[in-house]
Design an enzyme around this catalytic site. Structure first.
Site, PDB file in Angstrom:
ATOM      1  N   ASP A 122      40.348  46.142  38.936  1.00  0.00           N
ATOM      2  CA  ASP A 122      41.583  45.370  38.853  1.00  0.00           C
ATOM      3  C   ASP A 122      41.426  44.334  37.744  1.00  0.00           C
ATOM      4  O   ASP A 122      40.333  43.806  37.527  1.00  0.00           O
ATOM      5  CB  ASP A 122      41.877  44.673  40.181  1.00  0.00           C
ATOM      6  CG  ASP A 122      42.300  45.641  41.273  1.00  0.00           C
ATOM      7  OD1 ASP A 122      42.946  46.657  40.955  1.00  0.00           O
ATOM      8  OD2 ASP A 122      42.002  45.365  42.444  1.00  0.00           O
ATOM      9  N   ASP A 140      48.074  50.573  40.460  1.00  0.00           N
ATOM     10  CA  ASP A 140      48.765  49.831  41.510  1.00  0.00           C
ATOM     11  C   ASP A 140      50.220  49.578  41.129  1.00  0.00           C
ATOM     12  O   ASP A 140      51.121  49.663  41.980  1.00  0.00           O
ATOM     13  CB  ASP A 140      48.077  48.486  41.756  1.00  0.00           C
ATOM     14  CG  ASP A 140      46.642  48.624  42.230  1.00  0.00           C
ATOM     15  OD1 ASP A 140      46.291  49.659  42.823  1.00  0.00           O
ATOM     16  OD2 ASP A 140      45.865  47.674  42.010  1.00  0.00           O
TER      17      ASP A 140
END
Length: 161
Positions: A122, A140
């Site tokens: 991330d 995501d």
């Protein structure tokens, strides 16, 4: 409507492939230029910030001891198979297969990370007044947009009793 079903399916699978490619390229760039927990301010409300998430959204089960990796891989692959079946049934539509394709590409992009790195990479960090939204990635984002499109599709095609 699209007339040629095999072409339509290939088109939607291609969209999933583009999501996977963009996701993996962006993660490879981050891994090549950043160290874990390294941050770069881009704007007053956005940073690039490299973190590894062994859990799910919002770090759910991140401290579960390792079994969650295989759980999330199995879950994502199971959902991906279901999405492929839905895609086959709805390939000649527009909004719903686009949504499916985004979710499928995002799910598989994160599976690749779990298999390669035991965690999801991330790096997109939005913040305001000292409050940070949990870091996320291109996969995501595709999943979130895909789910939003699925909801829009559902509201548009809701049958009244």
């Amino acid at each position: 409507m699209l007339r040629n079903a095999p072409f339509a399916r290939a088109r939607w699978i291609g969209l999933s492939g583009v999501v996977i490619a963009l996701d993996q390229i962006s993660k490879l760039c981050m891994l090549a230029h950043f160290h874990r927990m390294e941050s770069l301010a881009i704007t007053p409300f956005f940073n690039l910030f490299l973190v590894f998430n062994p859990g799910a959204s919002f770090s759910l089960l991140a401290d579960a001891g390792g079994w969650q990796k295989w759980f999330f891989i199995a879950l994502a692959l199971g959902v991906s198979l279901w999405l492929l079946m839905l895609l086959r049934q709805h390939a000649q539509e527009r909004l719903f297969p686009a949504a499916i394709s985004l979710v499928l590409g995002g799910a598989l992009g994160n599976v690749i990370d779990r298999l390669r790195l035991d965690a999801v990479v991330d790096f997109l960090d939005f913040h305001l007044a000292g409050h940070h939204f949990p870091a996320f990635n291109v996969a995501d984002s595709a999943i979130s947009i895909g789910v939003a499109l699925m909801l829009i599709h559902q509201f548009r095609h809701q049958e009244t009793p």
